[in-house]
Design a protein around this motif. Sequence first.
Motif, short mmCIF file in Angstrom:
data_model
loop_
_atom_site.label_atom_id
_atom_site.label_comp_id
_atom_site.label_asym_id
_atom_site.label_seq_id
_atom_site.Cartn_x
_atom_site.Cartn_y
_atom_site.Cartn_z
N GLY A 31 0.94 -1.48 0.13
CA GLY A 31 -0.20 0.15 0.28
C GLY A 31 1.24 1.57 0.30
O GLY A 31 1.99 1.12 0.06
N ALA A 32 -0.09 2.50 -0.05
CA ALA A 32 0.91 3.89 0.42
C ALA A 32 1.49 3.66 -1.15
O ALA A 32 2.75 4.11 -1.23
N LEU A 33 0.85 3.37 -2.21
CA LEU A 33 0.99 3.61 -3.78
C LEU A 33 1.88 5.03 -3.77
O LEU A 33 1.36 6.00 -3.65
N HIS A 34 2.41 4.81 -4.86
CA HIS A 34 3.11 6.08 -6.41
C HIS A 34 3.45 5.07 -7.23
O HIS A 34 2.76 4.79 -7.67
N ASN A 35 3.33 6.86 -7.84
CA ASN A 35 3.67 6.59 -9.43
C ASN A 35 4.61 5.33 -9.63
O ASN A 35 4.55 4.46 -10.76
N GLY A 36 5.73 4.16 -8.59
CA GLY A 36 6.31 3.77 -8.95
C GLY A 36 5.50 1.95 -9.00
O GLY A 36 5.77 1.35 -9.78
N HIS A 37 4.68 2.29 -8.30
CA HIS A 37 3.80 0.89 -8.44
C HIS A 37 3.03 1.31 -9.39
O HIS A 37 2.20 -0.07 -10.37
N LEU A 38 2.31 2.14 -9.68
CA LEU A 38 0.96 2.18 -11.05
C LEU A 38 2.38 2.27 -11.75
O LEU A 38 2.02 1.66 -13.26
N GLN A 39 3.54 2.28 -11.98
CA GLN A 39 3.64 1.74 -13.34
C GLN A 39 4.14 -0.02 -13.95
O GLN A 39 4.11 -0.58 -14.13
N LEU A 40 3.98 -0.38 -12.32
CA LEU A 40 4.11 -2.25 -12.32
C LEU A 40 2.31 -2.55 -12.63
O LEU A 40 2.33 -3.42 -13.39
N VAL A 41 2.07 -1.87 -12.23
CA VAL A 41 0.70 -1.87 -12.27
C VAL A 41 0.17 -1.80 -13.83
O VAL A 41 -0.55 -2.98 -14.58
N ARG A 42 0.36 -0.93 -14.06
CA ARG A 42 0.21 -0.37 -15.93
C ARG A 42 0.54 -1.48 -16.73
O ARG A 42 0.13 -2.24 -17.90
N ARG A 43 1.82 -2.18 -16.81
CA ARG A 43 2.35 -3.31 -17.05
C ARG A 43 1.69 -4.33 -17.04
O ARG A 43 1.81 -4.65 -17.97
N CYS A 44 2.02 -4.71 -15.83
CA CYS A 44 0.78 -5.83 -15.12
C CYS A 44 -0.43 -6.12 -16.46
O CYS A 44 -1.53 -6.83 -17.12
N VAL A 45 -0.99 -4.66 -16.72
CA VAL A 45 -2.65 -4.21 -16.91
C VAL A 45 -2.45 -4.74 -18.34
O VAL A 45 -3.39 -5.47 -19.21
N ALA A 46 -1.91 -3.80 -19.16
CA ALA A 46 -1.29 -4.48 -20.02
C ALA A 46 -0.72 -5.68 -20.57
O ALA A 46 -1.27 -6.53 -21.89
N GLU A 47 -0.45 -6.92 -20.02
CA GLU A 47 0.64 -7.97 -20.21
C GLU A 47 -0.72 -9.20 -20.00
O GLU A 47 -0.32 -9.77 -20.04
N ASN A 48 -1.45 -8.78 -19.23
CA ASN A 48 -2.46 -10.11 -18.69
C ASN A 48 -4.10 -9.82 -18.73
O ASN A 48 -4.69 -7.92 -19.38
#
Length: 281
Positions: A31-48
């Motif tokens: 938690g305590a999410l920041h843009n670093g986490h969101l970059q991971l999430v964006r890539r995860c969304v794009a690839e799955n």
Amino acid sequence: MEIITKIADLQRKIVAVKANGGKVGLVPTMGALHNGHLQLVRRCVAENDCCVVSIFVNPTQFNDKNDLLHYPRTLEADCELLRSVGCTIAFVPSVEEMYPEEDTRVFELGPVAEVMEGKYRPGHFNGVAQIVSKLFYAVTPDRAYFGEKDFQQIAVIRSMVKLINSPVEIVDCPIVREEDGLALSSRNRRLTPEQRKNALNISATLFKSRIFAQNHTVAETLAFVVDTINAVDGLEVEYYEIVDGRTLLPVESWDQTDYVVGCVTVYCGEVRLIDNVIYHR
């Protein structure tokens, strides 16, 4: 986006996705999410086909109870951020859900877990292995995404994956920094304005050390980084290691391996910050 708190409910969703041939990605977070986490999430969304983000402050990886107590918790804001980047499921379990009984497993993770953070935070990586393995069993992801700021953690998780014979593909993603160079971290929220200004010297020194290293030995570069950071009022280096990027063992010369990384941990007041720099690979 769905918010799910129970493993059984999560698994029913995952089974339905996989029954239709879908791929599942996992981004484990505290938690305590920041843009670093969101970059991971964006890539995860794009690839799955299904992106699961876990939000769980794992007590077994904190060897400092004070650090656990003060770790930032911002669940409502975290969920809003996850919705904005297309996350499918936010998995937000309780401690009782993840640890219905004490986890006594001890993972033989090898040398990658014994140096650096492993030396200064005894038990930390065993706690990481406990929770990540539990998440892998609960989510059964095809891929799991981790940021390179936690460079040693990725090596430890790869070791754990081999140990438990997990089919999960570990995807490592580059460090995300502020425009001024500071590595994004949930712990940055605890810095005062003056401390944050001081913390900029960490990444700045690492970047300078890449140029310094071109005409100096490993030992000289190591001393340059430690002395430069320690010269800043309010900063204290806990360790700086220049290591093989695969084994995480210290190197004595630049040509000892084709993958050399410098990993640092610095106290900025009471806030413990980590960063790293790649010299060559």
